[in-house]
Design a protein around this motif. Sequence first.
Motif, PDB file in Angstrom:
ATOM      1  N   GLY A  54       9.882  55.497  67.456  1.00 55.90           N
ATOM      2  CA  GLY A  54       8.888  55.151  68.466  1.00 55.90           C
ATOM      3  C   GLY A  54       7.547  55.848  68.357  1.00 55.90           C
ATOM      4  O   GLY A  54       6.678  55.646  69.206  1.00 55.90           O
ATOM      5  N   ARG A  55       7.378  56.675  67.331  1.00 61.51           N
ATOM      6  CA  ARG A  55       6.093  57.360  67.162  1.00 61.51           C
ATOM      7  C   ARG A  55       6.024  57.914  65.751  1.00 61.51           C
ATOM      8  O   ARG A  55       7.027  58.001  65.053  1.00 61.51           O
ATOM      9  N   TRP A  56       4.825  58.314  65.365  1.00 62.74           N
ATOM     10  CA  TRP A  56       4.630  58.998  64.087  1.00 62.74           C
ATOM     11  C   TRP A  56       4.962  60.464  64.311  1.00 62.74           C
ATOM     12  O   TRP A  56       4.484  61.063  65.274  1.00 62.74           O
ATOM     13  N   LEU A  57       5.784  61.029  63.462  1.00 59.37           N
ATOM     14  CA  LEU A  57       6.189  62.425  63.631  1.00 59.37           C
ATOM     15  C   LEU A  57       5.094  63.362  63.141  1.00 59.37           C
ATOM     16  O   LEU A  57       4.627  63.245  62.005  1.00 59.37           O
ATOM     17  N   PRO A  58       4.668  64.287  63.989  1.00 61.97           N
ATOM     18  CA  PRO A  58       3.580  65.199  63.602  1.00 61.97           C
ATOM     19  C   PRO A  58       4.004  66.161  62.493  1.00 61.97           C
ATOM     20  O   PRO A  58       5.173  66.470  62.340  1.00 61.97           O
ATOM     21  N   GLY A  59       3.011  66.581  61.726  1.00 65.88           N
ATOM     22  CA  GLY A  59       3.235  67.612  60.723  1.00 65.88           C
ATOM     23  C   GLY A  59       3.867  67.133  59.433  1.00 65.88           C
ATOM     24  O   GLY A  59       4.294  67.940  58.617  1.00 65.88           O
ATOM     25  N   ARG A  60       3.938  65.832  59.235  1.00 68.66           N
ATOM     26  CA  ARG A  60       4.483  65.293  57.985  1.00 68.66           C
ATOM     27  C   ARG A  60       3.891  63.917  57.724  1.00 68.66           C
ATOM     28  O   ARG A  60       3.392  63.269  58.624  1.00 68.66           O
ATOM     29  N   THR A  61       3.974  63.515  56.479  1.00 66.97           N
ATOM     30  CA  THR A  61       3.542  62.182  56.095  1.00 66.97           C
ATOM     31  C   THR A  61       4.759  61.272  56.115  1.00 66.97           C
ATOM     32  O   THR A  61       5.752  61.560  55.455  1.00 66.97           O
ATOM     33  N   THR A  62       4.683  60.202  56.886  1.00 68.17           N
ATOM     34  CA  THR A  62       5.773  59.238  56.941  1.00 68.17           C
ATOM     35  C   THR A  62       5.330  57.985  56.205  1.00 68.17           C
ATOM     36  O   THR A  62       4.267  57.427  56.491  1.00 68.17           O
ATOM     37  N   ILE A  63       6.151  57.578  55.250  1.00 68.88           N
ATOM     38  CA  ILE A  63       5.877  56.362  54.492  1.00 68.88           C
ATOM     39  C   ILE A  63       6.889  55.317  54.949  1.00 68.88           C
ATOM     40  O   ILE A  63       8.094  55.478  54.749  1.00 68.88           O
ATOM     41  N   VAL A  64       6.393  54.288  55.612  1.00 69.11           N
ATOM     42  CA  VAL A  64       7.235  53.238  56.166  1.00 69.11           C
ATOM     43  C   VAL A  64       7.352  52.111  55.154  1.00 69.11           C
ATOM     44  O   VAL A  64       6.346  51.605  54.657  1.00 69.11           O
ATOM     45  N   VAL A  65       8.596  51.733  54.863  1.00 64.51           N
ATOM     46  CA  VAL A  65       8.859  50.651  53.922  1.00 64.51           C
ATOM     47  C   VAL A  65       9.038  49.361  54.711  1.00 64.51           C
ATOM     48  O   VAL A  65       9.875  49.288  55.617  1.00 64.51           O
ATOM     49  N   THR A  66       8.231  48.365  54.360  1.00 63.72           N
ATOM     50  CA  THR A  66       8.304  47.064  55.032  1.00 63.72           C
ATOM     51  C   THR A  66       7.778  45.976  54.110  1.00 63.72           C
ATOM     52  O   THR A  66       6.873  46.231  53.314  1.00 63.72           O
ATOM     53  N   THR A  68       6.272  43.511  55.367  1.00 67.68           N
ATOM     54  CA  THR A  68       5.082  43.038  56.080  1.00 67.68           C
ATOM     55  C   THR A  68       4.252  44.219  56.569  1.00 67.68           C
ATOM     56  O   THR A  68       4.346  44.611  57.734  1.00 67.68           O
ATOM     57  N   PRO A  69       3.422  44.801  55.709  1.00 70.27           N
ATOM     58  CA  PRO A  69       2.638  45.985  56.077  1.00 70.27           C
ATOM     59  C   PRO A  69       1.764  45.794  57.315  1.00 70.27           C
ATOM     60  O   PRO A  69       1.528  46.744  58.060  1.00 70.27           O
ATOM     61  N   SER A  70       1.307  44.571  57.566  1.00 73.03           N
ATOM     62  CA  SER A  70       0.404  44.343  58.698  1.00 73.03           C
ATOM     63  C   SER A  70       1.058  44.597  60.051  1.00 73.03           C
ATOM     64  O   SER A  70       0.356  44.765  61.052  1.00 73.03           O
ATOM     65  N   VAL A  71       2.392  44.673  60.119  1.00 73.11           N
ATOM     66  CA  VAL A  71       3.063  44.895  61.410  1.00 73.11           C
ATOM     67  C   VAL A  71       3.135  46.386  61.776  1.00 73.11           C
ATOM     68  O   VAL A  71       3.541  46.731  62.878  1.00 73.11           O
ATOM     69  N   VAL A  72       2.741  47.263  60.855  1.00 74.77           N
ATOM     70  CA  VAL A  72       2.815  48.706  61.103  1.00 74.77           C
ATOM     71  C   VAL A  72       1.440  49.220  61.526  1.00 74.77           C
ATOM     72  O   VAL A  72       0.468  49.095  60.793  1.00 74.77           O
ATOM     73  N   SER A  73       1.367  49.806  62.724  1.00 78.04           N
ATOM     74  CA  SER A  73       0.127  50.422  63.205  1.00 78.04           C
ATOM     75  C   SER A  73       0.114  51.876  62.766  1.00 78.04           C
ATOM     76  O   SER A  73       1.017  52.639  63.113  1.00 78.04           O
ATOM     77  N   LEU A  74      -0.904  52.262  62.021  1.00 76.98           N
ATOM     78  CA  LEU A  74      -0.995  53.632  61.498  1.00 76.98           C
ATOM     79  C   LEU A  74      -1.410  54.596  62.602  1.00 76.98           C
ATOM     80  O   LEU A  74      -1.978  54.193  63.623  1.00 76.98           O
ATOM     81  N   THR A  80      -1.978  64.762  63.834  1.00 75.59           N
ATOM     82  CA  THR A  80      -1.349  65.648  62.844  1.00 75.59           C
ATOM     83  C   THR A  80      -0.276  64.909  62.065  1.00 75.59           C
ATOM     84  O   THR A  80       0.306  65.455  61.146  1.00 75.59           O
ATOM     85  N   ALA A  81      -0.016  63.662  62.451  1.00 76.76           N
ATOM     86  CA  ALA A  81       0.908  62.814  61.707  1.00 76.76           C
ATOM     87  C   ALA A  81       0.106  61.955  60.750  1.00 76.76           C
ATOM     88  O   ALA A  81      -0.983  61.491  61.078  1.00 76.76           O
ATOM     89  N   VAL A  82       0.642  61.764  59.554  1.00 74.01           N
ATOM     90  CA  VAL A  82       0.006  60.895  58.576  1.00 74.01           C
ATOM     91  C   VAL A  82       0.968  59.753  58.318  1.00 74.01           C
ATOM     92  O   VAL A  82       2.165  59.965  58.100  1.00 74.01           O
ATOM     93  N   GLY A  83       0.462  58.534  58.355  1.00 74.64           N
ATOM     94  CA  GLY A  83       1.295  57.367  58.125  1.00 74.64           C
ATOM     95  C   GLY A  83       0.782  56.520  56.986  1.00 74.64           C
ATOM     96  O   GLY A  83      -0.417  56.298  56.859  1.00 74.64           O
ATOM     97  N   LEU A  84       1.705  56.103  56.143  1.00 78.52           N
ATOM     98  CA  LEU A  84       1.398  55.207  55.030  1.00 78.52           C
ATOM     99  C   LEU A  84       2.418  54.082  55.047  1.00 78.52           C
ATOM    100  O   LEU A  84       3.487  54.211  55.657  1.00 78.52           O
ATOM    101  N   VAL A  85       2.115  53.010  54.343  1.00 73.60           N
ATOM    102  CA  VAL A  85       3.026  51.874  54.267  1.00 73.60           C
ATOM    103  C   VAL A  85       3.244  51.532  52.800  1.00 73.60           C
ATOM    104  O   VAL A  85       2.319  51.583  51.996  1.00 73.60           O
ATOM    105  N   ALA A  86       4.493  51.203  52.459  1.00 70.29           N
ATOM    106  CA  ALA A  86       4.844  50.759  51.110  1.00 70.29           C
ATOM    107  C   ALA A  86       5.689  49.500  51.230  1.00 70.29           C
ATOM    108  O   ALA A  86       6.365  49.299  52.239  1.00 70.29           O
TER     109      ALA A  86
END
Length: 171
Positions: A54-66, A68-74, A80-86
């Motif tokens: 339900g949220r981006w975890l702070p203090g780490r980079t989370t790479i979400v695998v999907t 459909t990248p457009s459905v992921v809100s960065l 302090t959370a970093v989000g990427l999509v693959a």
Amino acid sequence: MATKVVAIAIVASNGVLGDGEKQPFSFAEDWARYKRVTLGHPMVMGRATHDAIGRWLPGRTTIVVTRTPSVVSLPPAGSTAVGLVATSVEEALAVAAGLDDVVYVAGGGEVYRQAWPWLTELDMTEVPVAAEGSVTFPEIDPEEWMEVRREAREGFDFVGYERRGTAAPLV
């Protein structure tokens, strides 16, 4: 130094991780340990797992695998959370390996299965009770994995495994 690729999970005795929306177990000590060991390291997870958190975890980079990248809100700028999509587990692991020499794979079941060839360690919270759910962790074959630590707790164990032999190299 080679990248350590570590699956981290809480698993029932029948291999169940959850029902696709939530985990059957929640222990404060397990969540605190999860935060402590993953902090500062990249994590790879599927979109459903990310949505369940339900949220981006702070203090780490989370790479979400999907697919459909457009459905992921960065995460918002300044977070302090970093989000990427693959679009594949292999792509996510390659990106993560470029960020740190320790990468955590945080689920769900299909992401663990797809990451299996590259895993070097398993960091498990094993709960000695069966649970209801359709999402499962791959079977831990003792021919492939060696238990290297076990820390008993009230109602669960923290268990570490190392791969016997060599994991597939990350490209």
